[in-house]
Design a protein around this motif. Structure first.
Motif, PDB file in Angstrom:
ATOM      1  N   PHE C 157       0.832  -1.208   0.000  1.00  0.00           N
ATOM      2  CA  PHE C 157       0.000   0.000   0.000  1.00  0.00           C
ATOM      3  C   PHE C 157       0.870   1.263   0.000  1.00  0.00           C
ATOM      4  O   PHE C 157       0.564   2.249  -0.669  1.00  0.00           O
ATOM      5  CB  PHE C 157      -0.945   0.012   1.200  1.00  0.00           C
ATOM      6  CG  PHE C 157      -2.118  -0.915   1.035  1.00  0.00           C
ATOM      7  CD1 PHE C 157      -2.955  -0.809  -0.065  1.00  0.00           C
ATOM      8  CD2 PHE C 157      -2.385  -1.899   1.977  1.00  0.00           C
ATOM      9  CE1 PHE C 157      -4.045  -1.652  -0.226  1.00  0.00           C
ATOM     10  CE2 PHE C 157      -3.465  -2.749   1.823  1.00  0.00           C
ATOM     11  CZ  PHE C 157      -4.294  -2.634   0.727  1.00  0.00           C
ATOM     12  N   GLY C 158       1.970   1.206   0.756  1.00  0.00           N
ATOM     13  CA  GLY C 158       2.887   2.341   0.764  1.00  0.00           C
ATOM     14  C   GLY C 158       3.390   2.628  -0.638  1.00  0.00           C
ATOM     15  O   GLY C 158       3.452   3.779  -1.072  1.00  0.00           O
ATOM     16  N   GLY C 159       3.723   1.559  -1.349  1.00  0.00           N
ATOM     17  CA  GLY C 159       4.179   1.710  -2.724  1.00  0.00           C
ATOM     18  C   GLY C 159       3.112   2.363  -3.585  1.00  0.00           C
ATOM     19  O   GLY C 159       3.397   3.252  -4.394  1.00  0.00           O
ATOM     20  N   LEU C 160       1.856   1.953  -3.374  1.00  0.00           N
ATOM     21  CA  LEU C 160       0.759   2.551  -4.145  1.00  0.00           C
ATOM     22  C   LEU C 160       0.646   4.048  -3.872  1.00  0.00           C
ATOM     23  O   LEU C 160       0.472   4.848  -4.786  1.00  0.00           O
ATOM     24  CB  LEU C 160      -0.570   1.879  -3.791  1.00  0.00           C
ATOM     25  CG  LEU C 160      -0.862   0.543  -4.464  1.00  0.00           C
ATOM     26  CD1 LEU C 160      -2.241   0.049  -4.057  1.00  0.00           C
ATOM     27  CD2 LEU C 160      -0.784   0.681  -5.976  1.00  0.00           C
ATOM     28  N   LEU C 162       3.008   5.977  -2.975  1.00  0.00           N
ATOM     29  CA  LEU C 162       4.177   6.594  -3.602  1.00  0.00           C
ATOM     30  C   LEU C 162       3.940   6.797  -5.100  1.00  0.00           C
ATOM     31  O   LEU C 162       4.248   7.848  -5.660  1.00  0.00           O
ATOM     32  CB  LEU C 162       5.379   5.674  -3.376  1.00  0.00           C
ATOM     33  CG  LEU C 162       6.770   6.278  -3.333  1.00  0.00           C
ATOM     34  CD1 LEU C 162       6.835   7.390  -2.313  1.00  0.00           C
ATOM     35  CD2 LEU C 162       7.784   5.190  -2.993  1.00  0.00           C
ATOM     36  N   VAL C 163       3.352   5.786  -5.733  1.00  0.00           N
ATOM     37  CA  VAL C 163       3.032   5.894  -7.160  1.00  0.00           C
ATOM     38  C   VAL C 163       2.016   7.019  -7.377  1.00  0.00           C
ATOM     39  O   VAL C 163       2.174   7.848  -8.277  1.00  0.00           O
ATOM     40  CB  VAL C 163       2.472   4.554  -7.698  1.00  0.00           C
ATOM     41  CG1 VAL C 163       1.906   4.746  -9.102  1.00  0.00           C
ATOM     42  CG2 VAL C 163       3.563   3.506  -7.706  1.00  0.00           C
ATOM     43  N   GLY C 164       1.000   7.059  -6.518  1.00  0.00           N
ATOM     44  CA  GLY C 164      -0.022   8.104  -6.633  1.00  0.00           C
ATOM     45  C   GLY C 164       0.582   9.491  -6.522  1.00  0.00           C
ATOM     46  O   GLY C 164       0.263  10.389  -7.299  1.00  0.00           O
ATOM     47  N   ALA C 165       1.495   9.658  -5.556  1.00  0.00           N
ATOM     48  CA  ALA C 165       2.154  10.950  -5.385  1.00  0.00           C
ATOM     49  C   ALA C 165       2.956  11.293  -6.632  1.00  0.00           C
ATOM     50  O   ALA C 165       2.907  12.418  -7.132  1.00  0.00           O
ATOM     51  CB  ALA C 165       3.072  10.908  -4.161  1.00  0.00           C
ATOM     52  N   THR C 166       3.676  10.320  -7.151  1.00  0.00           N
ATOM     53  CA  THR C 166       4.527  10.575  -8.312  1.00  0.00           C
ATOM     54  C   THR C 166       3.696  11.020  -9.510  1.00  0.00           C
ATOM     55  O   THR C 166       4.076  11.938 -10.233  1.00  0.00           O
ATOM     56  CB  THR C 166       5.334   9.313  -8.670  1.00  0.00           C
ATOM     57  OG1 THR C 166       5.975   8.836  -7.495  1.00  0.00           O
ATOM     58  CG2 THR C 166       6.381   9.626  -9.713  1.00  0.00           C
ATOM     59  N   ILE C 167       2.548  10.379  -9.698  1.00  0.00           N
ATOM     60  CA  ILE C 167       1.709  10.742 -10.844  1.00  0.00           C
ATOM     61  C   ILE C 167       1.260  12.200 -10.755  1.00  0.00           C
ATOM     62  O   ILE C 167       1.173  12.885 -11.768  1.00  0.00           O
ATOM     63  CB  ILE C 167       0.492   9.792 -10.954  1.00  0.00           C
ATOM     64  CG1 ILE C 167       0.981   8.382 -11.281  1.00  0.00           C
ATOM     65  CG2 ILE C 167      -0.459  10.255 -12.052  1.00  0.00           C
ATOM     66  CD1 ILE C 167      -0.106   7.349 -11.307  1.00  0.00           C
ATOM     67  N   THR C 168       1.029  12.688  -9.533  1.00  0.00           N
ATOM     68  CA  THR C 168       0.574  14.080  -9.417  1.00  0.00           C
ATOM     69  C   THR C 168       1.622  15.071  -9.902  1.00  0.00           C
ATOM     70  O   THR C 168       1.320  16.237 -10.130  1.00  0.00           O
ATOM     71  CB  THR C 168       0.195  14.477  -7.976  1.00  0.00           C
ATOM     72  OG1 THR C 168       1.293  14.186  -7.124  1.00  0.00           O
ATOM     73  CG2 THR C 168      -1.037  13.777  -7.505  1.00  0.00           C
ATOM     74  N   ILE C 169       2.875  14.634 -10.058  1.00  0.00           N
ATOM     75  CA  ILE C 169       3.888  15.527 -10.630  1.00  0.00           C
ATOM     76  C   ILE C 169       3.493  15.880 -12.066  1.00  0.00           C
ATOM     77  O   ILE C 169       3.714  16.994 -12.521  1.00  0.00           O
ATOM     78  CB  ILE C 169       5.281  14.862 -10.579  1.00  0.00           C
ATOM     79  CG1 ILE C 169       5.749  14.761  -9.131  1.00  0.00           C
ATOM     80  CG2 ILE C 169       6.290  15.643 -11.417  1.00  0.00           C
ATOM     81  CD1 ILE C 169       7.033  14.008  -8.934  1.00  0.00           C
ATOM     82  N   VAL C 248       9.615  -1.091  -6.945  1.00  0.00           N
ATOM     83  CA  VAL C 248       9.202  -0.539  -8.239  1.00  0.00           C
ATOM     84  C   VAL C 248       8.691   0.885  -8.050  1.00  0.00           C
ATOM     85  O   VAL C 248       9.045   1.803  -8.795  1.00  0.00           O
ATOM     86  CB  VAL C 248       8.110  -1.424  -8.884  1.00  0.00           C
ATOM     87  CG1 VAL C 248       7.521  -0.741 -10.116  1.00  0.00           C
ATOM     88  CG2 VAL C 248       8.687  -2.784  -9.248  1.00  0.00           C
ATOM     89  N   ALA C 249       7.873   1.064  -6.998  1.00  0.00           N
ATOM     90  CA  ALA C 249       7.321   2.390  -6.716  1.00  0.00           C
ATOM     91  C   ALA C 249       8.429   3.401  -6.439  1.00  0.00           C
ATOM     92  O   ALA C 249       8.377   4.546  -6.874  1.00  0.00           O
ATOM     93  CB  ALA C 249       6.361   2.323  -5.534  1.00  0.00           C
ATOM     94  N   LEU C 250       9.452   2.943  -5.721  1.00  0.00           N
ATOM     95  CA  LEU C 250      10.566   3.818  -5.374  1.00  0.00           C
ATOM     96  C   LEU C 250      11.309   4.276  -6.630  1.00  0.00           C
ATOM     97  O   LEU C 250      11.678   5.444  -6.765  1.00  0.00           O
ATOM     98  CB  LEU C 250      11.524   3.063  -4.451  1.00  0.00           C
ATOM     99  CG  LEU C 250      12.341   3.886  -3.467  1.00  0.00           C
ATOM    100  CD1 LEU C 250      11.444   4.698  -2.552  1.00  0.00           C
ATOM    101  CD2 LEU C 250      13.238   2.965  -2.649  1.00  0.00           C
ATOM    102  N   LYS C 251      11.485   3.345  -7.554  1.00  0.00           N
ATOM    103  CA  LYS C 251      12.149   3.691  -8.824  1.00  0.00           C
ATOM    104  C   LYS C 251      11.321   4.732  -9.578  1.00  0.00           C
ATOM    105  O   LYS C 251      11.849   5.708 -10.111  1.00  0.00           O
ATOM    106  CB  LYS C 251      12.321   2.434  -9.692  1.00  0.00           C
ATOM    107  CG  LYS C 251      13.443   1.538  -9.237  1.00  0.00           C
ATOM    108  CD  LYS C 251      14.792   2.048  -9.757  1.00  0.00           C
ATOM    109  CE  LYS C 251      15.922   1.392  -8.996  1.00  0.00           C
ATOM    110  NZ  LYS C 251      16.767   2.304  -8.244  1.00  0.00           N
TER     111      LYS C 251
END
Lengths: 326, 276, 265
Positions: C157-160, C162-169, C248-251
């Motif tokens: 879930f943490g990874g998810l 992180l992915v969500g935050a990244t997409i907002t960029i 993967v999310a971190l990358k």
């Protein structure tokens, strides 16, 4: 201290379309253009200098500032600050700079100001002795005592700016970046901030780079001004040079004893006349003494004075008329 | 003569005003297209999960308390289609204008505050119905073969019930929002009301599957009439009670609207006394 | 870690200034879990079971997810896409980048949604009740594995987030789509996988490892056979799945940051 060579920052602007057919076409073939926010800029700044960075909105000021502070990676060019390439070793680099963005506070909204400063002590790993001596000094210089216990959200704009300046300087940065430090402040508050900035520069030798729209900031603080527009560096030098080169015409305002007849002056034109007062405009290189002696020869004069054009007006003329690029 | 004329004119102009506000609200909401599409997909996905749970519960038996598998899928489709239409997750626009102090300016307008906001909310609801509601129902119709009302008459009562539900739901939310006049923490309190709404309106689970005692308790509240009643009428599982249900909806629409006016009057007086 | 503690304490001190609204927040988020699970449990009494699972067995799944998701949601609040979109828009992300400290620690420390405490406590309650009423779980070698399962879920879930935050960029419109994976995934994991259609189950077992995170471990804890006949080591993939997801999310996060630093906002 700061070395900038051929710095460029280009942004890709993608065109958005309203109707769905164009959106689809867009998807297949990227429809974009390049915005040269910063276009081939070079300069260098020595330690202890205080530089005003000027330009109209959207000229590329904040893009440059973002690159200097490591927030943006340039498209091309070389940039070195205090021995660092800002965006490459961010954590080490930002420990040596301070930044205040006038519109945004770096304080914790809900915490008493003093606690924000204490948190920054942890983030910047400031030794306690240095922290307390700095705090003592800034308390005195900025009159922080009256609001140190209040949360940032309840501070007035002037108080907030003082607190933010203090926050940006607690770790003794070698360079201080100020983005519109006096925006929205009243005359007294502005003056106070300026005096403080000057003092920091003198006492600590902190290199200071500030962007502003208030020419008084530059006049009172900076020995050097840089002007940027459309991404290009248009001027870099002393503020008085800017005035000399682009200041345009000076004015001579004369009060006569009686209505003058057959008034004519070589090298000067009348731009207004009301009762006994007449205003002449003349070119910068014209000698005032010659004008005056010509006047006093034929007329009785009660009073006269020479007016320099206001820096604001000069700047406005540059922005509007593209004087520099011409 | 002149008097009755101006009366006619007045009602015409206020209807006109109501429509203008509704229309603008519709246009504003229609502009968010990509958000609508991702919202639709998310909505369908959650519907799929909810239907899976209910159908798995049913498995083995052909029906539960009068509903078969098709009824259950239709129920899920309807709740997913209507949740934004009747704002199951709450609404705090009015509250925000109170906290921002804009409410004082709104009270200066020569229109009823309640009607002004109702018009806006109807606009929002209709957009949700047109963009999300109908598309969800259509997808569900073609993919999951949900039920469709069989006669024109049934469509009519469904729409009537839906309209009444919008008013009841709005009046309820309006009243909850008025709490902002009295407390700085109304936001937190409103959340309770909206969670209760989700549970008691039949959005989380069909009320018909709840234990009988709970159904009786809920029947005394306006909540079932914001969602459950439309569903019952649409599916046709309460055909014998249609008139009774509509009657109760009218009762709650009138009662809550009246209550809203009463509380609004007190709130306004409070605002005047305290000076905003 | 010291810094994280300082930042969190600051958040707490800030939040404690609004005590009434904080208490209301905690109570109302608890009420969400109560009504959602309550509605299910009330309806459950009318039926014989859910895909061969009894209520206390489902509570095992439900409580575990509620707890793990609630805790992750609380800790990752700074990365939650609406919060992170604010960081970008209001320039807080720039502020973080201007400070000589680890960026992720600063974001973690920037907000903590303490109101999730309600869900976490209720999750523990539901899960605890389930453990007590499922004697199959009472084996030391099984309980030893439990923390790993929880960590796996947390990482996933943490990874998810992180992915969500990244997409907002790139776009702030991502919140709805991300909800499908975060809240949708959580909703899905609350019930046994057997109730979903095959394509959905396969998709969320092999492409998105949702089923690996708690359904297969639950089969192992509860001593239930796998209705789909997958290998016996399936229950032990949970920590690996979570770890891989987070990596993967971190990358992706690092890639997103690089983009942010080349375009700004």
């Amino acid at each position: 201290m700061i070395q900038v060579e051929n710095l460029c920052k280009h942004f890709e602007i993608r065109h958005r379309h309203k109707n769905s057919w164009a959106v689809l076409r867009n998807f297949l073939k990227r429809d974009s253009s390049t915005l040269k926010a910063v276009d081939d800029i070079s300069f260098s700044i020595q330690k202890g200098e205080m530089v005003g960075y000027l330009g109209p909105n959207g000229a590329g000021k904040s893009t440059t500032l973002k690159m200097l502070t490591g927030l943006l990676v340039p498209t091309s060019g070389r940039l070195e600050v205090n021995g660092f390439v800002p965006w490459q070793s961010r954590q080490k680099y930002v420990a040596q700079i301070g930044a205040v963005f006038g519109q945004r506070s770096s304080l914790w909204w809900d915490l008493p100001t003093i606690e924000s400063l204490e948190l920054l002590q942890h983030i910047y790993k400031i030794p306690t002795a240095r922290f307390s001596s700095n705090l003592e000094m800034f308390k005195k210089l900025l009159d922080l005592d009256e609001f140190l216990q209040s949360p940032a959200r309840s501070l007035s704009l002037g108080q907030r700016m003082r607190a933010d300046l203090c926050a940006a300087l607690m770790h003794d940065p070698a360079i201080l970046f100020l983005d519109e430090p006096t925006i929205g402040l009243d005359v007294v508050a502005k003056q106070r901030i300026r005096e403080f900035i000057q003092q920091i520069n003198q006492d600590r030798g902190t290199t200071i780079i500030l962007t502003t729209h208030d020419m008084a900031d530059v006049q009172k603080l900076c020995t050097r001004a840089m002007m940027i527009d459309h991404g290009k560096l248009l001027f870099d030098g002393a503020l008085s040079d800017l005035q000399n080169r682009f200041g345009g015409q000076r004015r001579l305002i004369v009060d006569f004893e009686e209505p003058p007849t057959q008034l004519k002056l070589a090298n000067a034109t009348i731009i207004s006349q009301e009762a006994l007062r007449i205003t002449f405009a003349f070119a910068r290189e014209t000698r005032v003494a010659e004008l005056i002696s010509a006047l006093t020869r034929d007329h009785a004069i009660r009073d006269l004075r020479v007016e320099e054009p206001e820096i604001e007006a000069t700047i406005r003329a540059i922005y509007e008329g593209n004087l520099l690029s011409a | 003569m002149a008097h009755s004329n101006s009366c006619v004119h007045l009602t015409y102009s206020s209807v006109r005003l109501f429509w203008e506000i509704t229309k603008r609200s519709l246009q504003r909401h229609l502009t968010y297209r990509t958000a609508t599409i991702t919202g639709l997909i998310t909505n369908l996905f959650f519907g799929l999960l909810r239907a899976s749970v209910l159908l798995a519960l049913l498995s083995g038996s052909s029906s539960a308390n009068g509903w078969n598998a098709q009824d259950i899928v239709t129920y899920v489709a309807l709740t997913q289609a209507l949740m934004v239409v009747v704002s199951v997750f709450g609404w705090s626009d009015l509250m925000n204008t109170v906290y921002r102090g804009e409410i004082a300016a709104e009270l200066l307008r020569p229109t009823s505050l309640f009607l002004f906001w109702l018009a806006q909310d109807i606009g929002r609801s209709l957009t949700a119905l047109v963009t999300r509601g109908i598309s969800i129902m259509l997808v569900c119709y073609f993919v999951f073969a949900i039920k469709v009302p069989s006669s024109f008459g049934q469509w009519l009562v469904v729409l009537l019930s839906l309209g009444l539900a919008m008013v009841i739901s709005f009046a309820f939310r309006f009243i909850v929002n008025l709490a902002a006049f009295w407390s700085p923490d109304a936001r937190g309190m409103a959340r309770f009301a909206f969670i209760a709404l989700g549970f008691a309106s039949g959005f989380l689970m069909p009320l018909r599957f709840f234990p009988d005692w709970l159904q009786h308790v809920l029947a005394l509240t306006p909540f079932p009439h914001m969602m459950n009643s439309i569903i019952e009428i649409y599916i046709g599982s309460s055909d014998a009670r249609v008139i009774e249900i509509l009657g109760l909806q009218v009762f709650w629409a009138v009662t809550l609207t009246g209550l809203a006016q009463l509380i609004l009057a007190r709130a306004t007086r409070r605002l005047v006394i305290l000076g905003g | 870690m010291m810094l994280y503690r300082h930042l969190l304490l600051a958040q707490l001190r800030g939040a404690m200034q609004y005590r009434v609204s904080f208490v209301l927040d905690v109570l109302s988020t608890s009420l969400i879990t109560i009504t959602e699970f309550g509605a299910f449990a009330l309806v459950f009494s009318r039926f014989q079971g859910l895909g061969g699972w009894s209520l206390v067995q489902i509570m095992f799944l439900y409580g575990m997810v509620e707890f793990a998701f609630g805790l992750t949601d609380m800790l990752f609040d700074g990365f939650d896409s609406p919060t992170f979109a604010q960081h970008i828009r209001k320039g807080t992300l720039d502020q973080f980048l201007l400070r000589p400290a680890n960026l992720m620690i600063q974001i973690f420390g920037s907000s903590l949604s303490l109101r999730r405490i309600g869900r976490i406590v209720l999750g523990i309650g539901i899960f605890g009740y389930a453990v007590i009423h499922n004697p199959q779980v009472w084996q030391l070698e099984k309980l030893w594995y439990l923390p790993f399962v929880l960590i796996g879920m947390g990482l996933y879930f943490g990874g998810l987030f992180l992915v969500g935050a990244t997409i907002t960029i790139w776009t702030v419109d991502s919140t709805d789509a991300m909800n499908l994976f975060t809240y949708g995934g959580k909703e899905m994991m609350s019930y046994p996988m057997g109730i979903y259609s095959d394509w959905l189950r396969v998709l969320f077992t092999f492409l998105f490892p949702v089923a690996l995170l708690n359904y297969y471990p639950a089969l192992f804890f509860l001593g239930k056979p796998d209705p789909f006949g997958l290998p016996a080591w399936m229950p032990f993939l949970a920590p690996i799945a979570g770890f891989v997801m987070f990596l993967v999310a971190l990358k992706f996060w690092q890639f997103g940051l690089k983009h942010y630093q080349s375009t700004g906002n």
